[in-house]
Design an enzyme around this catalytic site. Structure first.
Site, PDB file in Angstrom:
ATOM      1  NE  ARG A  15    -100.360  70.510 -34.843  1.00 36.00           N
ATOM      2  CZ  ARG A  15     -99.711  70.384 -33.388  1.00 36.00           C
ATOM      3  NH1 ARG A  15     -99.310  71.723 -32.119  1.00 36.00           N
ATOM      4  NH2 ARG A  15     -98.465  69.305 -33.075  1.00 36.00           N
ATOM      5  CE  LYS A  22     -93.048  68.979 -36.672  1.00 33.77           C
ATOM      6  NZ  LYS A  22     -93.682  69.253 -35.462  1.00 33.77           N
ATOM      7  CD  GLN A  75     -91.302  57.074 -35.729  1.00 36.00           C
ATOM      8  OE1 GLN A  75     -90.829  58.114 -35.671  1.00 36.00           O
ATOM      9  NE2 GLN A  75     -91.703  56.858 -34.130  1.00 36.00           N
TER      10      GLN A  75
HETATM   11  C1  UD1 Z   1     -92.028  67.767 -27.810  1.00 34.12           C
HETATM   12  C2  UD1 Z   1     -91.586  66.491 -26.578  1.00 34.12           C
HETATM   13  C3  UD1 Z   1     -91.698  67.781 -25.655  1.00 34.12           C
HETATM   14  C4  UD1 Z   1     -91.261  68.820 -26.230  1.00 34.12           C
HETATM   15  C5  UD1 Z   1     -91.540  69.792 -27.476  1.00 34.12           C
HETATM   16  C6  UD1 Z   1     -90.633  70.403 -28.020  1.00 34.12           C
HETATM   17  C7  UD1 Z   1     -92.671  63.823 -26.841  1.00 34.12           C
HETATM   18  C8  UD1 Z   1     -92.869  63.406 -26.065  1.00 34.12           C
HETATM   19  N1  UD1 Z   1     -92.907  65.444 -26.379  1.00 34.12           N
HETATM   20  O1  UD1 Z   1     -92.989  67.194 -28.549  1.00 34.12           O
HETATM   21  O2  UD1 Z   1     -91.955  67.314 -24.378  1.00 34.12           O
HETATM   22  O3  UD1 Z   1     -91.841  70.183 -25.357  1.00 34.12           O
HETATM   23  O4  UD1 Z   1     -90.619  68.619 -28.860  1.00 34.12           O
HETATM   24  O5  UD1 Z   1     -90.230  70.818 -29.387  1.00 34.12           O
HETATM   25  O6  UD1 Z   1     -91.433  63.984 -26.945  1.00 34.12           O
HETATM   26  N2  UD1 Z   1     -90.850  62.820 -34.664  1.00 34.12           N
HETATM   27  C9  UD1 Z   1     -90.419  61.176 -34.959  1.00 34.12           C
HETATM   28  N3  UD1 Z   1     -91.540  59.842 -35.150  1.00 34.12           N
HETATM   29  C10 UD1 Z   1     -92.527  60.500 -34.288  1.00 34.12           C
HETATM   30  C11 UD1 Z   1     -92.929  61.147 -33.428  1.00 34.12           C
HETATM   31  C12 UD1 Z   1     -92.110  62.575 -34.061  1.00 34.12           C
HETATM   32  O7  UD1 Z   1     -89.429  61.565 -35.377  1.00 34.12           O
HETATM   33  O8  UD1 Z   1     -92.970  59.722 -34.322  1.00 34.12           O
HETATM   34  C13 UD1 Z   1     -89.783  63.811 -34.660  1.00 34.12           C
HETATM   35  C14 UD1 Z   1     -90.811  65.058 -35.322  1.00 34.12           C
HETATM   36  O9  UD1 Z   1     -90.399  64.819 -36.482  1.00 34.12           O
HETATM   37  C15 UD1 Z   1     -90.132  66.221 -34.570  1.00 34.12           C
HETATM   38  C16 UD1 Z   1     -90.538  65.583 -33.383  1.00 34.12           C
HETATM   39  O10 UD1 Z   1     -90.049  64.605 -32.830  1.00 34.12           O
HETATM   40  O11 UD1 Z   1     -89.064  66.491 -34.940  1.00 34.12           O
HETATM   41  C17 UD1 Z   1     -90.515  66.087 -32.538  1.00 34.12           C
HETATM   42  O12 UD1 Z   1     -92.333  65.850 -32.511  1.00 34.12           O
HETATM   43  P1  UD1 Z   1     -92.930  66.136 -31.982  1.00 34.12           P
HETATM   44  O13 UD1 Z   1     -94.439  65.941 -32.205  1.00 34.12           O
HETATM   45  O14 UD1 Z   1     -93.355  68.128 -33.238  1.00 34.12           O
HETATM   46  O15 UD1 Z   1     -93.489  66.493 -30.614  1.00 34.12           O
HETATM   47  P2  UD1 Z   1     -93.673  67.658 -29.931  1.00 34.12           P
HETATM   48  O16 UD1 Z   1     -95.288  67.292 -29.523  1.00 34.12           O
HETATM   49  O17 UD1 Z   1     -93.559  68.807 -30.121  1.00 34.12           O
HETATM   50 MG    MG Z   2     -92.759  69.742 -31.767  1.00 34.19          MG
END
Ligand code: UD1
Ligand code: MG
Length: 463
Positions: A15, A22, A75
């Site tokens: 997004r 990001k 990852q």
């Molecule tokens: C996540 C939380 C949510 C919380 C929110 C706060 C989970 C499942 N959900 O959701 O409960 O309220 O953060 O902002 O954890 N990332 C990875 N690898 C992945 C996916 C994500 O490294 O496969 C990293 C992203 O780069 C980011 C962080 O994890 O820095 C959070 O990922 P994002 O997709 O933003 O999670 P949210 O949907 O915000």
């Molecule tokens: Mg997030």
């Protein structure tokens, strides 16, 4: 027992509509990841592991420059926040008896104080996991904290998986958790992707550890803004606004005068002394230190520089340079590339100083370029002086002695040396060294041809 940290930075952040991952999108000119790394280091985390994924090279290169002690784990593909932590298995195994804080890399407002308070809570309650939460008015898109009727923590429900009733829960997951090392290892070994998004959610760890009979708790942050993250550019702008306000407020409370904060953007690592005034549209970023009783701005831009006391910078751009006490610059001045303006220097409108040292009390009031030069004390530059430092292939230096007087519209063809107290006639093009105390005149002689205009009539006749 020590503290260590895992930061999740593998997601793409679709997004944001950015080519960068990001976590590299910026708040106050630094990647969001920078603030998360700084906060955990300030809170005393000794070892830090960052999970990279999308465009991982960009993140790895950035971290290598920031702090070579940070380790990374890749990852690929990215299957959720729980899957991200699984990639840090060997890091966790090396810290089984330590406390590990896991943080989203896209939450730059998380601060040292909140991290330390939540750590104390985690230890007092002997928790296997402590999640950080806050009450937010619009909990759309985040994880909701589910408690029973007695307020006991049950689990985190992701917004996409929540019932309509659960979607109304305002207590929200910050995406920051303290784990006992061995409990985190147990949790990641028991995660599944049985959910709407078919991702491994780190958030499921809470329920997994509760089911194992361990303690889990939620630390509710007093400052609900600390948990905010950014998923798109609008939210990034909101984070800029909050961080800008926090930094400006802290500076004002410490004695810095900001009579109008419009356009004032000051970075986290900037230090400003008491009684200094910052005027509108001034950006100060990177490692900048400014002394006391200065006036900086309006419309100025400072980066990675040191400014002494009592300095005036009016409509100036200062990059990688040192400005000593009592210097007065502007308007419309650029100082760059490791220049040093020594005490009491005056640099006036439309002057550029590049990779030069300008000695105490030297004046260059207007329209001058001082590049690759070593200028002594009390030199006077006439209007329109140019150091011709570049021959098309190579840059050369000029040396100008103490007390020299450079007449207006002088060209100094580098390499050239002007001796102490030497005097250069206006309009000279100097290409040979001038001894101390000499007058140098290097311009064509003037001939006045009497009556020439009347005889030649070079102008068009007026009708
Ligand atoms: C996540 C939380 C949510 C919380 C929110 C706060 C989970 C499942 N959900 O959701 O409960 O309220 O953060 O902002 O954890 N990332 C990875 N690898 C992945 C996916 C994500 O490294 O496969 C990293 C992203 O780069 C980011 C962080 O994890 O820095 C959070 O990922 P994002 O997709 O933003 O999670 P949210 O949907 O915000
Ligand atoms: Mg997030």
């Amino acid at each position: 027992m020590s503290k260590c940290a895992i930061i999740l930075a593998g997601g793409k952040g679709t997004r944001m509509k950015s080519e960068k991952p990001k976590v590299m999108c910026e708040v106050l000119f630094e990647p969001m990841l920078y603030y998360v790394v700084s906060a955990v280091k300030e809170a005393g985390a000794e070892d830090v592991c960052v999970i990279t994924g999308y465009e991982h090279q960009v993140v790895e290169d950035y971290l290598a420059k920031l702090d070579s002690r940070i380790v990374t784990a890749l990852q690929s593909p990215q299957l959720g926040t729980g899957h991200a932590v699984m990639q840090a298995r060997s890091f966790i195994e090396a810290h089984l008896n330590d406390d590990i804080i896991v943080l989203n890399g896209d939450g730059p407002l998380m601060d040292e104080a909140t991290i330390n308070r939540s750590f104390a809570y985690h230890k007092e309650n002997n928790n296997a996991v402590t999640l950080l939460s806050a009450i937010v008015e619009n909990p759309t898109g985040i994880g909701h904290i589910k408690r029973d009727e007695n307020g006991t923590l049950l689990r985190i429900v992701e917004h996409q998986d929540a019932t309509e009733e659960e979607k109304l829960i305002k207590e929200s997951n910050a995406g920051v958790y303290w784990f006992k090392g061995d409990s985190l290892l147990y949790a990641i070994d028991h995660l599944t992707n049985d959910n709407v998004q078919h991702e491994y959610y780190l958030t499921d760890s809470v329920e997994i550890l509760l089911n194992k009979g361990e303690n889990a708790g939620a630390f509710v942050c007093e400052n609900s803004e600390a948990i905010l993250g950014a998923n798109d550019r609008r939210q990034l702008c909101d984070l800029n606004t909050i961080m800008r306000r926090n930094i400006n407020d802290a500076l004002m409370l410490s004695g810095v005068d900001i009579p109008c904060t419009d356009g004032v953007m000051i970075g986290k690592d900037v230090k400003i002394g008491n009684g200094t005034q910052i005027l509108p549209n001034t950006i100060i970023r990177g490692h900048v230190t400014i002394g006391e009783n200065c006036v900086i701005g309006p419309n100025s831009y400072l980066q990675d520089s040191t400014v002494g006391n009592g300095v005036v910078l009016d409509n100036c751009k200062v990059l990688d340079s040192t400005i000593e006490d009592g210097v007065d610059c502007g308007p419309f001045v650029k100082v760059r590339a490791h220049s040093v303006l020594k005490k009491g220097v005056h640099i006036g409108n439309f002057v550029e100083v590049k990779n030069s040292v300008v000695g105490e009390g030297t004046k260059s009031a207007h329209l001058t370029y001082i590049g690759d030069s070593d200028v002594g004390a009390d030199v006077n530059f006439g209007c329109g002086t140019v150091t011709c430092n570049y021959d098309g292939k190579k840059k050369w230096r000029c040396k100008i002695g103490n007390g020299a007087f450079i007449g207006c519209n002088t060209n100094l063809i580098a390499p050239v040396e002007v001796g102490d107290r030497a005097y250069i006639a206006a309009g000279s093009t100097i290409y040979e060294d001038i001894p101390a105390d000499a007058l140098s005149v290097a311009r064509a002689y003037q001939h006045n041809k009497e009556g020439w205009v009347i005889e030649k009539k070079p102008y068009k006749e007026k009708k």
